[in-house]
Design an enzyme around this catalytic site. Structure first.
Site, short mmCIF file in Angstrom:
data_model
loop_
_atom_site.label_atom_id
_atom_site.label_comp_id
_atom_site.label_asym_id
_atom_site.label_seq_id
_atom_site.Cartn_x
_atom_site.Cartn_y
_atom_site.Cartn_z
CE1 TYR A 1 1.99 -2.56 -2.96
CE2 TYR A 1 2.21 -3.68 -4.91
CZ TYR A 1 2.22 -3.74 -3.58
OH TYR A 1 1.94 -5.12 -2.74
NE ARG B 1 -4.14 5.62 10.98
CZ ARG B 1 -3.78 5.99 9.70
NH1 ARG B 1 -2.95 6.91 9.37
NH2 ARG B 1 -4.48 5.50 8.87
CG PHE C 1 5.63 -9.63 5.17
CD1 PHE C 1 6.26 -10.83 5.03
CD2 PHE C 1 4.53 -9.29 4.53
CE1 PHE C 1 5.71 -11.70 4.49
CE2 PHE C 1 3.72 -10.27 3.91
CZ PHE C 1 4.40 -11.61 4.00
#
Length: 328
Positions: A53, A174, A263
């Site tokens: 992250y 998906r 974002f």
């Protein structure tokens, strides 16, 4: 009292975290002891455990980035925070814990009669959906927006917020098994990603000019979304569920002037002032309290079963959020 602690990061997220006992220290002036009611496990939490992250806390750390709780002890005279009040926990407080000690000034009062499981998910996913719909393109009622990973937490909120604003959504998933859940959430068009996506989207929308795309997958899926956008459309990426970088054809940029933006809610939080943050949280909390905004919950786990909870959150085949409910 127990909390989920990790002292290292690794490729298998559930292997690095465990529930350990702890003793709450004496409260200092201005602090509150909060009993945690519910805390979600987000994709960003899983990425934090693996070290992938964008913002990693120092080790050792307590897992959990958001959640809600109830004040059970207080050394603060701040008005509006009586004992027993339901509050929003500060971002990054280590919410996978039976109790947390926090600065009382950082607590936001919440409606006591709202569903705590829904309120627990309000800090990350709903603001992400709301801000991506608002910050990049000036959309008007009747306009279309397209997103992939539409069965994700952000995807479900985006469908609901778009509908409240009179916007129409094209929702890409998906797998076939995810189609019905997105339709039930109110998605106007729901399609499985893959070949001829541009043509299928055009057929389903009557050739509508789609000016905003939302990408959480990356890889080739980014290029397929770009192909669905109108000239000078904006494609916003906020995740990489494929594990691959965003791929986009130069033709999208050169011939159709598509813009690719990123974002990250953490950056928005850092740049926004207190009034802006309060306005977003206030809007989200009010919608959740009214039952207008909600997300499915796949399962709940006590903190003692944190490894099972992280395993479930990291799995791809599920519809709904995994929640840690430490004091159920």
């Amino acid at each position: 009292m127990k909390r989920a602690v990790y002292s290292q990061r690794g490729p298998v997220p559930q292997d690095v975290i465990d529930a350990v006992e702890f003793t709450v220290p004496a409260l200092a002036e201005g602090q509150a002891l909060v009993e945690v009611l519910a805390a979600p496990i987000n994709p960003s939490d899983v990425l934090t455990l693996t070290g992938r992250y964008g913002l990693l806390p120092p080790l050792p750390a307590v897992g959990g980035n958001e959640g809600i709780g109830r004040i059970v002890a207080l050394r603060s005279s701040r008005p509006g925070l009586p004992m027993g009040r339901t509050v929003l926990l500060p971002v990054g407080c280590g919410s996978w814990s039976t109790h947390v000690v926090v600065d009382a000034a950082r607590l936001m009062p919440l409606p006591d009669d709202a569903d705590p499981r829904q309120l627990a998910m309000m800090t990350v996913n709903p603001p992400t959906a709301l801000l991506m719909l608002r910050e990049f393109v000036d959309l008007q009622p009747g306009d279309w927006v397209i997103q992939n990973a539409a069965n994700s937490g952000v995807g479900a909120y985006l469908v609901q917020i778009a509908k409240l604003r009179g916007l129409r959504t094209v929702n890409i998933v998906r797998r076939d098994s995810a189609l019905q859940a997105v339709r039930d959430a109110g998605g106007d068009v729901v399609l499985v990603d893959g070949d001829r996506l541009t043509e299928r989207v055009a057929d389903a929308t009557g050739g509508a000019a789609i000016r905003l795309g939302i990408d959480a997958v990356g890889g080739a899926a980014t290029d397929r979304l770009a192909g669905c956008l109108a000239e000078r459309g904006v494609l916003v990426n906020y995740g990489a569920m494929s594990g691959e970088p965003c791929h986009a054809s130069p033709a999208a940029f050169v011939f159709r002037d598509i813009t690719l933006r990123g974002f990250w809610l953490s950056r928005w939080f850092r740049q926004a002032d207190a009034q802006q943050r309060q306005a977003v949280f206030g809007e989200v909390a009010a919608l959740i309290a009214r039952g207008t905004l909600h997300a499915p919950v796949a399962a709940t786990y006590p903190v003692e079963r944190i490894r099972e909870a992280v395993t479930a959150a990291a799995a791809g085949e599920r519809n709904g959020k995994i929640l840690v409910v430490p004091n159920a």
